[in-house]
Design an enzyme around this catalytic site. Structure first.
Site: not given
Ligand code: CA2
Length: 150
Positions: A24, A102
Site C-alpha cells: 500500500y 483501489h
Molecule cells: O487496494 C485497495 O485500496 C483496497 O480497497 C484496500 C482494502 C482491500 O480490502 C481491498 O481489497 C483493496 C484494504 C484496506 C486496508 O487498509 C489498510 C490499512 C493499513 C495499511 C494498508 C491498508
C-alpha cells in the site's frame, strides 16, 4: 457557488501508511487528503474528505453527497467493495459521476477481491496506481463535468 467532490474511504484505511507498505506504500490517509485537495484546487473544485469503518456511516455520507448536490464522488470502499449492496444502492441514486478507487490492483490479488458491487455504480475504476489513483479519479471527474484547469 462552490463545486464539491466527496472522497469517501472505507474500513481500515485510517491506518494507511502504518502496515503492509510493500502493498500500500508509505503515504498516510492525511497525505491522500492533501493530494485530493491539491488536485481538485487545480480545477477550482472543493473536496469533502472522509473515512469510516462503519458501513451505514458510508451510506449516510453518500446520501449527504446526493442532498448537497456533490459534483462527483470518489470512493475506496476497501473491504466493503465485495460485500455491500447497501453502498451500491446508495451510489446508484447519485446522478453525479462515481469513481471507484483501489490503491492496489485488486485483479492481481486473491480471487475474493476481484468482484466489486460498487463497480456497478461506477463511471470508472482506478486500481493499482497507488494513491495517485485518487488524483486521477479527481482529474477524471473534472473532465466529465467540464471543469477547466485554472
Ligand atoms: O487496494 C485497495 O485500496 C483496497 O480497497 C484496500 C482494502 C482491500 O480490502 C481491498 O481489497 C483493496 C484494504 C484496506 C486496508 O487498509 C489498510 C490499512 C493499513 C495499511 C494498508 C491498508
Amino acid at each position: 457557488m462552490s463545486q464539491t467532490i466527496f472522497v469517501l474511504n472505507g474500513p481500515n484505511l485510517n491506518l494507511l501508511g502504518t502496515r503492509e507498505p510493500e502493498k500500500y506504500g508509505h503515504s498516510t490517509l492525511a497525505d491522500v487528503e492533501k493530494l485530493c485537495r491539491a488536485t481538485a484546487a487545480r480545477f477550482g473544485l472543493d473536496v469533502d474528505f472522509r473515512q469510516s469503518n462503519i458501513e451505514g456511516e458510508l451510506v449516510t455520507w453518500i446520501q449527504e453527497a446526493l442532498a448537497k448536490k456533490a459534483v462527483g464522488l470518489v470512493i475506496n470502499p476497501a473491504g466493503y467493495t465485495t460485500t455491500s449492496i447497501a453502498i451500491l444502492d446508495a451510489l446508484l441514486m447519485l446522478k453525479a459521476p462515481v469513481i471507484e478507487v483501489h490503491i492496489t490492483n485488486i485483479h492481481q490479488r486473491e480471487e475474493f477481491r476481484h468482484h466489486s458491487y460498487v463497480s456497478k455504480a461506477a463511471k470508472a475504476v482506478m486500481a493499482g496506481f497507488g494513491i495517485d489513483g485518487y488524483a486521477l479519479a479527481i482529474t477524471g471527474i473534472a473532465g466529465m463535468i467540464g471543469a477547466k484547469e485554472k
